[in-house]
Write a protein that holds these residues in place. Structure first.
Motif, short mmCIF file in Angstrom:
data_model
loop_
_atom_site.label_atom_id
_atom_site.label_comp_id
_atom_site.label_asym_id
_atom_site.label_seq_id
_atom_site.Cartn_x
_atom_site.Cartn_y
_atom_site.Cartn_z
N SER A 1 0.83 -1.19 0.00
CA SER A 1 0.00 0.00 0.00
C SER A 1 0.87 1.25 0.00
N GLY A 2 0.38 2.30 -0.62
CA GLY A 2 1.08 3.58 -0.63
C GLY A 2 1.18 4.20 0.75
N TRP A 3 0.33 3.76 1.66
CA TRP A 3 0.34 4.28 3.03
C TRP A 3 1.62 3.90 3.77
N TRP A 4 2.38 2.94 3.24
CA TRP A 4 3.65 2.56 3.85
C TRP A 4 4.62 3.74 3.91
N GLN A 5 4.39 4.76 3.10
CA GLN A 5 5.27 5.92 3.12
C GLN A 5 5.25 6.65 4.46
N LEU A 6 4.19 6.47 5.21
CA LEU A 6 4.11 7.11 6.53
C LEU A 6 5.17 6.59 7.49
N ILE A 7 5.71 5.42 7.22
CA ILE A 7 6.74 4.86 8.09
C ILE A 7 8.00 5.72 8.07
N ALA A 8 8.17 6.54 7.03
CA ALA A 8 9.33 7.42 6.94
C ALA A 8 9.32 8.47 8.05
N LEU A 9 8.17 8.74 8.61
CA LEU A 9 8.08 9.72 9.70
C LEU A 9 8.82 9.27 10.95
N TYR B 1 12.66 5.13 6.87
CA TYR B 1 13.10 5.48 5.52
C TYR B 1 13.94 4.35 4.92
N PHE B 2 14.70 3.66 5.74
CA PHE B 2 15.50 2.53 5.25
C PHE B 2 14.61 1.37 4.83
N VAL B 3 13.51 1.19 5.53
CA VAL B 3 12.53 0.16 5.14
C VAL B 3 11.94 0.51 3.78
#
Length: 98
Positions: free
Chosen positions: A73-81, A86-88
């Motif tokens: 899912s595109g929502w995985w980008q929230l993990i960068a917060l 960001y490494f994930v």
């Protein structure tokens, strides 16, 4: 996909969060944003900030499309917060598409 084609496609799909983006499209756009940001920040820091703000939505859109191509899912980008997330994301973005 060639460098110019990838940049053109990303700007044509400015806020299109649906669909997929292949690895070359994503990484060429990432390279373009990185190089232009570095140059503009060297010229004038305000110009670099304006560019970064203007490129925010296309960057999020191509990131979401790249994640869709890997089956996530595109929502995985929230993990960068979280910072370390960001490494994930880099790992997910570098995977082969499905």
């Amino acid at each position: 996909m060639q460098f110019q084609d990838a940049i053109k496609v990303c700007f044509q799909k400015y806020v299109d969060f649906n669909g997929t983006a292949k690895r070359p499209e994503f990484w060429y756009f990432f390279l373009f944003v990185f190089v232009v940001s570095m140059v503009l920040n060297q010229v004038h820091q305000v110009a670099g900030g304006v560019f970064s703000l203007a490129i925010l939505l296309p960057s999020l859109a191509v990131g979401a499309r790249r994640l869709h191509d890997t089956g996530k899912s595109g929502w995985w980008q929230l993990i960068a917060l979280t910072g370390i997330g960001y490494f994930v994301l880099l790992f997910f973005w570098s995977q082969e598409g499905k």
